[in-house]
Design a protein around this motif. Sequence first.
Motif, short mmCIF file in Angstrom:
data_model
loop_
_atom_site.label_atom_id
_atom_site.label_comp_id
_atom_site.label_asym_id
_atom_site.label_seq_id
_atom_site.Cartn_x
_atom_site.Cartn_y
_atom_site.Cartn_z
N GLY A 104 -19.89 25.58 17.02
CA GLY A 104 -19.67 24.67 18.13
C GLY A 104 -20.26 25.33 19.38
O GLY A 104 -20.11 26.55 19.56
N ILE A 105 -20.94 24.56 20.22
CA ILE A 105 -21.59 25.16 21.39
C ILE A 105 -20.90 24.79 22.70
O ILE A 105 -21.01 25.52 23.68
CB ILE A 105 -23.08 24.81 21.46
CG1 ILE A 105 -23.31 23.29 21.49
CG2 ILE A 105 -23.82 25.44 20.29
CD1 ILE A 105 -24.75 22.88 21.69
N PHE A 106 -20.23 23.66 22.72
CA PHE A 106 -19.37 23.34 23.86
C PHE A 106 -18.34 22.29 23.45
O PHE A 106 -18.53 21.57 22.47
CB PHE A 106 -20.15 22.89 25.10
CG PHE A 106 -20.94 21.60 24.97
CD1 PHE A 106 -20.31 20.35 24.96
CD2 PHE A 106 -22.33 21.62 24.91
CE1 PHE A 106 -21.03 19.17 24.88
CE2 PHE A 106 -23.06 20.44 24.82
CZ PHE A 106 -22.41 19.23 24.80
N ARG A 107 -17.26 22.26 24.21
CA ARG A 107 -16.23 21.25 24.01
C ARG A 107 -16.33 20.23 25.12
O ARG A 107 -16.46 20.60 26.30
CB ARG A 107 -14.85 21.90 23.99
CG ARG A 107 -14.64 22.81 22.80
CD ARG A 107 -13.32 23.52 22.85
NE ARG A 107 -13.14 24.40 21.70
CZ ARG A 107 -12.12 25.22 21.53
NH1 ARG A 107 -11.16 25.27 22.45
NH2 ARG A 107 -12.05 25.99 20.46
N ALA A 108 -16.29 18.96 24.75
CA ALA A 108 -16.39 17.89 25.73
C ALA A 108 -15.02 17.64 26.35
O ALA A 108 -14.06 17.33 25.64
CB ALA A 108 -16.91 16.62 25.08
N ASN A 109 -14.93 17.82 27.64
CA ASN A 109 -13.68 17.54 28.34
C ASN A 109 -13.45 16.03 28.40
O ASN A 109 -14.42 15.25 28.45
CB ASN A 109 -13.71 18.12 29.75
CG ASN A 109 -13.94 19.62 29.73
OD1 ASN A 109 -13.47 20.32 28.84
ND2 ASN A 109 -14.68 20.13 30.72
N PRO A 110 -12.20 15.58 28.39
CA PRO A 110 -11.94 14.13 28.46
C PRO A 110 -12.55 13.50 29.72
O PRO A 110 -12.66 14.14 30.76
CB PRO A 110 -10.41 14.07 28.51
CG PRO A 110 -9.95 15.35 27.90
CD PRO A 110 -10.97 16.37 28.31
N GLY A 111 -12.95 12.25 29.58
CA GLY A 111 -13.42 11.52 30.75
C GLY A 111 -14.83 11.00 30.66
O GLY A 111 -15.26 10.22 31.52
N TRP A 112 -15.56 11.39 29.63
CA TRP A 112 -16.95 10.95 29.52
C TRP A 112 -17.04 9.44 29.28
O TRP A 112 -17.80 8.73 29.94
CB TRP A 112 -17.65 11.71 28.39
CG TRP A 112 -19.06 11.30 28.10
CD1 TRP A 112 -19.54 10.74 26.95
CD2 TRP A 112 -20.19 11.41 28.97
NE1 TRP A 112 -20.89 10.50 27.04
CE2 TRP A 112 -21.32 10.91 28.28
CE3 TRP A 112 -20.36 11.89 30.28
CZ2 TRP A 112 -22.59 10.87 28.83
CZ3 TRP A 112 -21.64 11.85 30.83
CH2 TRP A 112 -22.73 11.35 30.11
N HIS A 113 -16.26 8.94 28.34
CA HIS A 113 -16.23 7.50 28.08
C HIS A 113 -15.14 6.85 28.93
O HIS A 113 -14.01 7.33 28.97
CB HIS A 113 -15.93 7.21 26.60
CG HIS A 113 -16.98 7.72 25.66
ND1 HIS A 113 -16.88 8.93 25.02
CD2 HIS A 113 -18.15 7.16 25.25
CE1 HIS A 113 -17.94 9.11 24.25
NE2 HIS A 113 -18.72 8.06 24.37
N LYS A 114 -15.46 5.72 29.56
CA LYS A 114 -14.51 4.97 30.38
C LYS A 114 -14.37 3.57 29.79
O LYS A 114 -15.37 2.90 29.48
CB LYS A 114 -15.01 4.86 31.82
CG LYS A 114 -15.33 6.19 32.51
CD LYS A 114 -14.09 6.94 32.88
CE LYS A 114 -14.35 8.03 33.93
NZ LYS A 114 -15.39 9.00 33.57
N LEU A 115 -13.11 3.11 29.65
CA LEU A 115 -12.87 1.76 29.14
C LEU A 115 -12.93 0.78 30.31
O LEU A 115 -12.01 0.69 31.12
CB LEU A 115 -11.52 1.68 28.45
CG LEU A 115 -11.16 0.31 27.88
CD1 LEU A 115 -12.21 -0.18 26.87
CD2 LEU A 115 -9.78 0.34 27.23
N VAL A 116 -14.02 0.04 30.38
CA VAL A 116 -14.19 -0.99 31.41
C VAL A 116 -13.72 -2.32 30.84
O VAL A 116 -14.12 -2.71 29.73
CB VAL A 116 -15.66 -1.08 31.86
CG1 VAL A 116 -15.87 -2.28 32.78
CG2 VAL A 116 -16.07 0.21 32.56
#
Length: 323
Positions: A104-116
């Motif tokens: 694994g090279i990085f962990r994605a922090n929450p918030g990238w996808h937004k429910l519109v």
Amino acid sequence: MRFERLSGVAASAMLLASLGQSALADDMTTVRFGVDPYTTGSQIWVAQDMGFFEDQGIDAQITTFATGVEAIDSMIVGRADLAVGLDFPTVTRATNGRLTVLAGIFRANPGWHKLVVADEIKSAADLAGKKIGIATGTLEHLVTVKYLEANGLSQDDVELVGFTSLVELVASLKSGRIDASFVWADGTDKSIEDGEHYVLVDDSAAGLSSSAYITGLTSFVEENPEAVVAVLEAMDAASAYITENPEEAAAIIASHTRAPEDAVLRLLGYNTFKLALTEYERTGFEAISAFAADTMNADISFDTVVVPDYLMQVSPDAVQLGE
């Protein structure tokens, strides 16, 4: 005579320098990398420009592909030896033993996808019977399904409408063809600029563990184990550099991705850069593999495609996997 003597000395010096460069080149191992035009390849670009690859004896040949999916596929068709990609395309393509996941090279922090959602939707319960757009067969698709499940809704309680791109999702939201969708990047602002839509939640509400990986063509990995370890050493150094020098790193990455530095810096903030293989990576990986089994008839498991041995040689503490 003096000029001739000096010329001879200069020629000898040039010859020695040339021989030195040739010897250095002979000591370098060429590795072909596939990256996307966004920030998934951040550690690759930083390792290249900061000399971390060269320090490890790696001659990095980097090709940018239109998407992370294409970067991963480039290994399968023989255009790259290693590639970086987000977890969803990595997991769904690591079948039949063709690819080996190295770290694994990085962990994605929450918030990238937004429910519109449309203005009349005030909660998850209001999504029942509504049309929800998905980018079919992507992480966004899985985020949508997991969000519904977390809120007591099944896929049968809504109408999922498949699309192939963010542009289509945004256009369909604005036209009213769909009532809601998880979007990302500049698609968020474009989706709500009409004043008739707003962001209900982000992807933290889906409860997923999301990462990016470096993956290798299995035949290359098995034939070049020392080069694989050297690459991970360089990427480990690049991870530390990005964490400690985000603005300088953003400038490097922007110069290769043609994205504005401020935008790259903002995107870097969505990720925690560190090489790792832990239960966090396993949990996220297995969620995707289960989804792939249900929707794509793909049989993949973390333990069959992830080989932690190489990362163990670089950073034993980075590998924390239970039996």
